[in-house]
Design a protein around this motif. Structure first.
Motif, PDB file in Angstrom:
ATOM      1  N   VAL A   1      43.714  51.547  99.949  1.00 46.11           N
ATOM      2  CA  VAL A   1      42.630  52.002  99.273  1.00 46.11           C
ATOM      3  C   VAL A   1      41.801  50.645  98.895  1.00 46.11           C
ATOM      4  O   VAL A   1      42.358  49.664  98.229  1.00 46.11           O
ATOM      5  CB  VAL A   1      42.854  52.881  98.090  1.00 46.11           C
ATOM      6  CG1 VAL A   1      41.523  53.392  97.479  1.00 46.11           C
ATOM      7  CG2 VAL A   1      43.838  53.913  98.648  1.00 46.11           C
ATOM      8  N   ASN A   2      40.431  50.614  99.060  1.00 38.89           N
ATOM      9  CA  ASN A   2      39.719  49.196  98.613  1.00 38.89           C
ATOM     10  C   ASN A   2      38.692  49.792  97.326  1.00 38.89           C
ATOM     11  O   ASN A   2      38.231  50.687  97.224  1.00 38.89           O
ATOM     12  CB  ASN A   2      38.645  49.181  99.770  1.00 38.89           C
ATOM     13  CG  ASN A   2      39.378  48.717 100.995  1.00 38.89           C
ATOM     14  OD1 ASN A   2      39.660  47.560 101.002  1.00 38.89           O
ATOM     15  ND2 ASN A   2      39.871  49.373 101.783  1.00 38.89           N
ATOM     16  N   ALA A   3      38.930  48.911  96.340  1.00 40.73           N
ATOM     17  CA  ALA A   3      38.176  49.147  95.189  1.00 40.73           C
ATOM     18  C   ALA A   3      36.696  48.749  95.336  1.00 40.73           C
ATOM     19  O   ALA A   3      35.947  49.375  94.659  1.00 40.73           O
ATOM     20  CB  ALA A   3      38.852  48.245  93.763  1.00 40.73           C
ATOM     21  N   SER A   4      36.335  47.641  96.119  1.00 45.36           N
ATOM     22  CA  SER A   4      34.959  47.444  96.105  1.00 45.36           C
ATOM     23  C   SER A   4      34.683  47.248  97.987  1.00 45.36           C
ATOM     24  O   SER A   4      34.633  46.110  98.617  1.00 45.36           O
ATOM     25  CB  SER A   4      34.746  46.002  95.565  1.00 45.36           C
ATOM     26  OG  SER A   4      34.758  45.863  94.393  1.00 45.36           O
ATOM     27  N   PRO A   5      34.844  48.448  98.363  1.00 43.74           N
ATOM     28  CA  PRO A   5      34.175  48.499  99.726  1.00 43.74           C
ATOM     29  C   PRO A   5      33.061  47.853  99.984  1.00 43.74           C
ATOM     30  O   PRO A   5      32.186  48.128  99.358  1.00 43.74           O
ATOM     31  CB  PRO A   5      34.265  50.010 100.183  1.00 43.74           C
ATOM     32  CG  PRO A   5      34.131  50.867  98.955  1.00 43.74           C
ATOM     33  CD  PRO A   5      34.540  49.978  97.939  1.00 43.74           C
ATOM     34  N   SER A   6      33.018  46.963 101.213  1.00 39.25           N
ATOM     35  CA  SER A   6      31.800  46.330 101.492  1.00 39.25           C
ATOM     36  C   SER A   6      30.589  46.944 101.610  1.00 39.25           C
ATOM     37  O   SER A   6      30.522  48.241 102.137  1.00 39.25           O
ATOM     38  CB  SER A   6      32.197  45.579 102.790  1.00 39.25           C
ATOM     39  OG  SER A   6      30.952  44.697 103.362  1.00 39.25           O
TER      40      SER A   6
ATOM     41  N   ARG B   1      46.462  61.724  93.049  1.00 40.15           N
ATOM     42  CA  ARG B   1      47.477  62.250  91.908  1.00 40.15           C
ATOM     43  C   ARG B   1      48.667  61.297  91.764  1.00 40.15           C
ATOM     44  O   ARG B   1      49.178  61.393  90.757  1.00 40.15           O
ATOM     45  CB  ARG B   1      47.962  63.583  92.432  1.00 40.15           C
ATOM     46  CG  ARG B   1      46.742  64.454  92.477  1.00 40.15           C
ATOM     47  CD  ARG B   1      47.183  66.092  92.908  1.00 40.15           C
ATOM     48  NE  ARG B   1      48.114  66.598  92.070  1.00 40.15           N
ATOM     49  CZ  ARG B   1      48.435  67.990  92.196  1.00 40.15           C
ATOM     50  NH1 ARG B   1      48.041  68.736  93.515  1.00 40.15           N
ATOM     51  NH2 ARG B   1      48.851  68.475  91.358  1.00 40.15           N
ATOM     52  N   ALA B   2      48.885  60.803  92.656  1.00 34.78           N
ATOM     53  CA  ALA B   2      50.374  59.728  92.610  1.00 34.78           C
ATOM     54  C   ALA B   2      49.902  58.668  91.536  1.00 34.78           C
ATOM     55  O   ALA B   2      50.727  58.113  90.765  1.00 34.78           O
ATOM     56  CB  ALA B   2      50.616  59.094  93.752  1.00 34.78           C
ATOM     57  N   ALA B   3      48.748  58.068  91.529  1.00 37.19           N
ATOM     58  CA  ALA B   3      48.178  56.988  90.537  1.00 37.19           C
ATOM     59  C   ALA B   3      47.602  57.479  89.282  1.00 37.19           C
ATOM     60  O   ALA B   3      47.621  56.814  88.194  1.00 37.19           O
ATOM     61  CB  ALA B   3      47.052  56.058  91.333  1.00 37.19           C
TER      62      ALA B   3
ATOM     63  N   MET C   1      50.090  50.741  94.856  1.00 38.01           N
ATOM     64  CA  MET C   1      49.780  51.805  95.447  1.00 38.01           C
ATOM     65  C   MET C   1      51.078  52.290  96.129  1.00 38.01           C
ATOM     66  O   MET C   1      51.559  53.506  95.815  1.00 38.01           O
ATOM     67  CB  MET C   1      48.561  51.821  96.800  1.00 38.01           C
ATOM     68  CG  MET C   1      48.230  53.192  97.533  1.00 38.01           C
ATOM     69  SD  MET C   1      47.461  52.904  98.875  1.00 38.01           S
ATOM     70  CE  MET C   1      48.770  52.398 100.151  1.00 38.01           C
ATOM     71  N   ILE C   2      51.797  51.666  96.722  1.00 35.20           N
ATOM     72  CA  ILE C   2      53.129  52.272  97.267  1.00 35.20           C
ATOM     73  C   ILE C   2      54.030  52.459  96.281  1.00 35.20           C
ATOM     74  O   ILE C   2      54.650  53.630  96.050  1.00 35.20           O
ATOM     75  CB  ILE C   2      53.651  51.118  98.200  1.00 35.20           C
ATOM     76  CG1 ILE C   2      52.780  50.790  99.414  1.00 35.20           C
ATOM     77  CG2 ILE C   2      55.022  51.649  98.640  1.00 35.20           C
ATOM     78  CD1 ILE C   2      52.972  52.012 100.135  1.00 35.20           C
TER      79      ILE C   2
ATOM     80  N   SER D   1      43.332  48.933  89.967  1.00 41.58           N
ATOM     81  CA  SER D   1      44.373  48.040  90.828  1.00 41.58           C
ATOM     82  C   SER D   1      45.566  49.063  91.172  1.00 41.58           C
ATOM     83  O   SER D   1      46.442  48.821  91.996  1.00 41.58           O
ATOM     84  CB  SER D   1      44.946  46.912  90.261  1.00 41.58           C
ATOM     85  OG  SER D   1      45.469  47.082  89.059  1.00 41.58           O
ATOM     86  N   GLU D   2      45.951  49.998  90.164  1.00 36.67           N
ATOM     87  CA  GLU D   2      47.197  51.038  90.543  1.00 36.67           C
ATOM     88  C   GLU D   2      46.865  51.665  91.806  1.00 36.67           C
ATOM     89  O   GLU D   2      47.939  52.144  92.267  1.00 36.67           O
ATOM     90  CB  GLU D   2      47.290  51.890  89.270  1.00 36.67           C
ATOM     91  CG  GLU D   2      47.547  51.546  88.081  1.00 36.67           C
ATOM     92  CD  GLU D   2      49.030  50.825  87.923  1.00 36.67           C
ATOM     93  OE1 GLU D   2      49.880  51.136  88.698  1.00 36.67           O
ATOM     94  OE2 GLU D   2      49.330  49.947  86.645  1.00 36.67           O
TER      95      GLU D   2
END
Length: 452
Positions: free
Chosen positions: A356-361, A323-325, A106-107, A98-99
């Motif tokens: 950014v989606n963790a579980s793209p459909s 890289r940010a996360a 994300m922001i 979720s980061e």
């Protein structure tokens, strides 16, 4: 609770050799075929498991491979449960993905990344005469509500004719999204959400509010966004792959920035979950174009040089967001992640990272969609579970070129470090890096690499 889901079988109480604290471990499956579990009932997953001859198990039995929903992963890796996976078990999410996949986090991480680079004096944090980042300006101006309300108001008043888009942080598929162009609309939203004067309450949902990209690139007069799939097999060192078969999602109604159409989501939101309910939705092509078709269109209308530059910027932007996360992500070797990146291109051909989606459909809206997603899962499994064998997280995760399928290496931090050069800025400026610098042609264009 995890006890209700019965995810892990036969736990054993073990002791951490370093601190002496007990933790829960799980019995290894030493031989036989891969045993899989999933709580996402999609044919593109099930068919891939069956194709490999893997054996289905229930969540209460021994398993090697679990394609989990984000809720299950949240339960598995919660602090309260304290579970540990065994050497022969892998899952499809990092513990705190979720980061990157929560809109507000994300922001937050991208803003922190910018500031850290600025403190280090990195050329990546260069700013122009107006104080804008030259290289790291790839997300729209964004605030968190209710926490950043005062800062948002200050920014809004600098340009009172601007349009902003509000999104709930914990929802997907376009749910709860709306556009505003007046402060009074924000106040009404606050009242409707039972949060007087933006005082944070336990039940109040967090939103992000971003400056709306009101001059998007249009094709046929319609707005669209791009969906890219990015596979991450390691957080530190960062190793990620780009899937070649991304696609564009089009709105069904022609775009207009008119205030009269601010509430018409068929004009503004590209989500298939929304567009499929429109009168002009075409179930045959699903309002989608392949990225390859988009490239051909842009090369014919804008030129190849400009198109190449656009896609290089997209690839670079994706790496920077990862890289940010990474500093705050848990680098669990039992985990991998297939992210769905949503990107919008504006009329000046500047790409913007939307989310950014963790579980793209994995649902299929068309026949071509089903084929593409089946191949996506197939190529993903070939990388994270080589040869269809029982996983061993201790083994090297360096698949052969033949095993990549439609994936290409986007960034390999370990190899970059071994080269002994800082390629990041050189890549950003379009320069070659290291003695092994090369160009990957599999994406129809290039990704600056040093590992070829």
């Amino acid at each position: 609770m995890i006890s209700q889901i019965h995810v892990f079988p036969e736990p054993q109480l073990c002791v951490n050799a370093i601190c002496g604290r007990p933790f829960t471990c799980f019995r290894k499956i030493m031989t036989g075929k891969v045993k899989w579990v999933t709580d996402i009932d999609k044919s593109v997953l099930l068919n891939n498991f069956e194709k490999r001859g893997w054996i289905q198990a229930s969540a209460s039995e021994d398993w090697n491979f679990y394609w989990m929903s984000v809720q299950t992963v949240r339960n598995v890796f919660s602090v309260e449960n304290g579970y540990r996976l065994s050497d022969d078990q892998i899952v499809n999410h990092f513990p705190n993905h979720s980061e990157l996949t929560r809109k507000d986090l994300m922001i937050k991480n991208i803003k922190r990344y910018r500031k850290e680079l600025e403190k280090e004096g990195s050329p990546l944090a260069e700013k122009d005469e107006n104080g804008k980042y030259v290289h790291l300006d790839f997300v729209p101006v964004t605030f968190m509500l209710p926490a950043d309300y005062n800062m948002f108001v200050e920014e809004f008043r600098k340009n009172p004719n601007s349009t902003w888009i509000m999104k709930p942080c914990g929802k997907a598929q376009g749910k709860g999204i709306f556009l505003i162009n007046k402060l009074s609309q924000i106040k009404k939203w606050s009242r409707d959400n039972k949060g007087p004067n933006f005082v944070t309450t336990p039940c109040k949902e967090t939103y992000v509010i971003s400056l709306y990209i009101d001059s998007p690139l249009l094709i046929g007069g319609k707005k669209f966004d791009l969906r890219f799939y990015v596979l991450v097999t390691s957080i530190r060192p960062l190793k990620c792959y780009m899937y070649k078969l991304g696609f564009c999602r089009f709105c069904t109604v022609k775009y207009t920035p008119s205030n009269n159409e601010l509430d018409n989501m068929f004009v503004h939101l590209t989500n298939v979950a929304i567009q499929k309910h429109g009168d002009d939705y075409n179930p045959i092509h699903g309002g989608k174009w392949s990225v390859a078709n988009l490239k051909l269109h842009l090369e014919s209308t804008r030129g190849k040089t400009v198109t190449d530059k656009l896609f290089d910027e997209i690839y670079w932007m994706i790496v920077q967001s990862l890289r940010a996360a990474t500093p705050v992500m848990i680098n669990d070797k039992h985990c991998f992640e297939c992210y769905g990146y949503d990107i919008i291109i504006d009329s000046k051909l500047k790409p913007w990272l939307i989310e950014v989606n963790a579980s793209p459909s994995l649902a299929s809206s068309t026949a071509n969609d089903r084929i593409m997603k089946y191949n996506l899962i197939n190529d993903t499994l070939n990388i994270v579970a080589p040869n269809g064998d029982i996983p061993d997280y201790k083994l090297s995760k360096n698949p052969s070129k033949e095993a990549l399928g439609n994936y290409v290496i986007l960034w390999d931090e370990e190899l970059a470090v071994n080269e002994g050069v800082d390629c990041d800025m050189k890549n950003r400026l379009g320069q070659a890096c290291g003695s092994k610098a090369g160009r990957t042609k599999d994406l129809g264009r290039s990704i600056a690499t040093i590992w070829k």
